[in-house]
Enzyme design. Structure first.
Site, PDB file in Angstrom:
ATOM      1  N   GLU A   1     -25.287 -19.859  20.662  1.00  0.00           N
ATOM      2  CA  GLU A   1     -25.620 -20.778  21.986  1.00  0.00           C
ATOM      3  C   GLU A   1     -25.749 -22.071  20.845  1.00  0.00           C
ATOM      4  OE1 GLU A   1     -29.397 -21.451  24.559  1.00  0.00           O
ATOM      5  OE2 GLU A   1     -28.635 -19.095  24.069  1.00  0.00           O
TER       6      GLU A   1
ATOM      7  N   ILE B   1     -33.986 -20.725  19.900  1.00  0.00           N
ATOM      8  CA  ILE B   1     -34.715 -21.655  19.703  1.00  0.00           C
ATOM      9  C   ILE B   1     -35.723 -21.482  19.035  1.00  0.00           C
ATOM     10  CG2 ILE B   1     -35.301 -24.526  20.607  1.00  0.00           C
ATOM     11  CD1 ILE B   1     -33.319 -24.109  22.444  1.00  0.00           C
ATOM     12  N   GLY B   2     -36.008 -22.176  17.791  1.00  0.00           N
ATOM     13  CA  GLY B   2     -37.922 -22.795  17.424  1.00  0.00           C
ATOM     14  C   GLY B   2     -37.853 -21.958  16.302  1.00  0.00           C
TER      15      GLY B   2
END
Length: 451
Positions: free
Chosen positions: A240, A218-219
């Site tokens: 994921e 994420i990010g």
């Protein structure tokens, strides 16, 4: 024998939101849908009627909502227990009126079946298909397993929720109460990638080869890699989380999953989080396989693919290679998530590599992310035994197979220049030798092959 049509079953379970949440009792454990699968209408109704309850425990991981149930005035009515914190829940834990529970993402469904049994699942699903099956759409993760094991399942049926393939369906007969309420599902805009993050993305891309199978965390750091993959071929995706960045690469056939061993031809994902463009892309798309996290993130499942490349970010790395990704000192910032799941899965994969990528500094360049010691109280997310590569805008440090001295030297080289001197001084204190001393070079087989 009179066999009901699924439509009759569906109609018999439709209730108002107020009636549905009336089946939640004080003291219950309530688990809500994840990320873009958050059933916002049900949660808002629950919060609006907070005076009906005492000590209802609300559990979830990533939330894109406001987390109204964590506000001080909710004390005594709701207690939040997070397994991953975000903007709406972080402060409540810091102030002591909410809880955080650590746990690897792939183990969360098992926790909710065993140590933390679920009384009520609040979920959001798509409209039913012609056979009476609804889809969890954007979020299979723990949402699907919790709905399978909870004592009561309350579902917000939302026409804006996409239908996705994979192990991500529930039949209307397995839903206890249906609340029909359509509204746009929560979105997250693509992260803005800075010039320095672009440098990191380019470094990461040098470790990605044709045919590799990707996991992207994420990010903005993981997002920074995607623009540098347009000259690759036959990439796979077993991840994921997926965001908008995958759409163009899949449309162009760069991510085509041809060489994958697990579900070849399909991108295997446990949840997506992005804009409506992403949600429309996964809708009824046979190239997307959405599945529970205890399958997708299981390191054994991940390792069945060859050449897995895992890319995640972190908060700090110390000179031994210990990685803190979830807390700033004692302050819990986020959670373990799937970082360790994929670092270990990649290590077990034939030809696999894991990357921890980060900017070299934080707080406007005033703090180094490569540090002599992790902040006091900081949790070690990924151990020094697991770390493979660490990347900043100053280069790539290979830690796997390296001595403590070699690790420290490699990390100092990719630290921000203004912090290197103090890191060198710590090196000399710790290892009792001048930093300028040049030890014999021990090149690994991996490094020799890359040359």
């Amino acid at each position: 024998m009179n066999i009901l049509d699924w439509k009759d079953i569906y109609d018999s379970k439709v209730v108002s939101a107020k009636e549905a949440i009336g089946y939640i009792k004080s003291g219950d454990r309530v688990v809500t849908g994840h990320a873009a699968g958050e059933p916002t209408y049900l949660i808002d109704t629950l919060v609006d009627n907070y005076e009906m309850y005492e000590n209802v425990e609300i559990c979830h991981l990533v939330s894109l909502g406001e987390g109204k149930y964590t506000r001080p005035e909710m004390k005594g009515h709701f207690i939040f227990n997070g397994f991953f914190l975000g903007a709406g829940t972080r402060e409540a834990v810091a102030q002591g009126y909410a809880n955080y529970s650590p746990g690897f993402f792939h183990e969360i469904p098992k926790l909710f079946r065993t140590e933390l049994p679920v009384d009520v699942a609040l979920v959001m699903v798509s409209l039913p298909d012609k056979h009476g099956f609804c889809s969890f759409g954007t979020s299979s993760d723990y949402t699907k397993p919790v709905a399978d094991s909870a004592k009561i399942v309350i579902a917000q049926v939302n026409e804006f929720m996409p239908r996705t393939f994979g192990g991500n369906l529930i039949h209307v007969r397995d839903i206890d109460f249906i609340v029909e309420h359509s509204e746009p599902i929560l979105e997250q805009q693509p992260a803005k990638v800075s010039i320095l993050e672009q440098k990191i993305g380019k470094y990461c891309s040098t470790l990605i080869k044709d045919g590799d199978c990707l996991q992207l965390g994420i990010g903005s750091i993981p997002e920074s890699v995607l623009p540098f993959l347009w000259d690759r071929k036959d990439l796979g995706l077993h991840t994921e989380m997926a965001s908008d960045g995958i759409v163009d690469l899949m449309l162009a056939g760069i991510i085509n999953n041809k060489r994958k061993k697990v579900e070849p031809g399909r991108s295997v994902i446990t949840f997506v989080m992005g804009t409506r463009r992403l949600y429309d892309f996964i809708d009824d798309n046979p190239e997307i396989s959405m599945n529970p996290v205890d399958y997708v993130n299981d390191p054994v499942t991940i390792a069945k693919n060859d050449n897995v490349v895992s890319i995640n970010s972190c908060i700090q790395v110390d000179l031994m290679g210990q990685v803190a990704s979830e807390s700033i000192g004692l302050r819990q910032f986020s959670g373990v998530g799937g970082q360790v799941d994929f670092v270990r899965g990649a290590a077990m994969s034939n030809g696999g590599r894991s990357i921890i990528a980060m900017l070299s500094t934080a707080k406007g360049g005033t703090i180094s992310r490569i540090v002599p010691f992790l902040d006091q109280g900081a949790a070690v997310t990924t151990s020094r035994n697991d770390v493979h590569y660490v990347i900043t805008e100053y280069g790539i440090a290979l830690l796997k197979g390296k001595t403590l001295k070699e690790r420290a030297r490699a990390l100092i080289k990719i630290a921000h220049p203004k912090f290197r001197q103090e890191l060198r001084e710590e090196y000399e204190r710790r290892f009792l030798e001048p930093y300028e001393y040049a030890p014999a070079v021990r090149r690994s087989v991996k490094e020799t092959a890359e040359e």
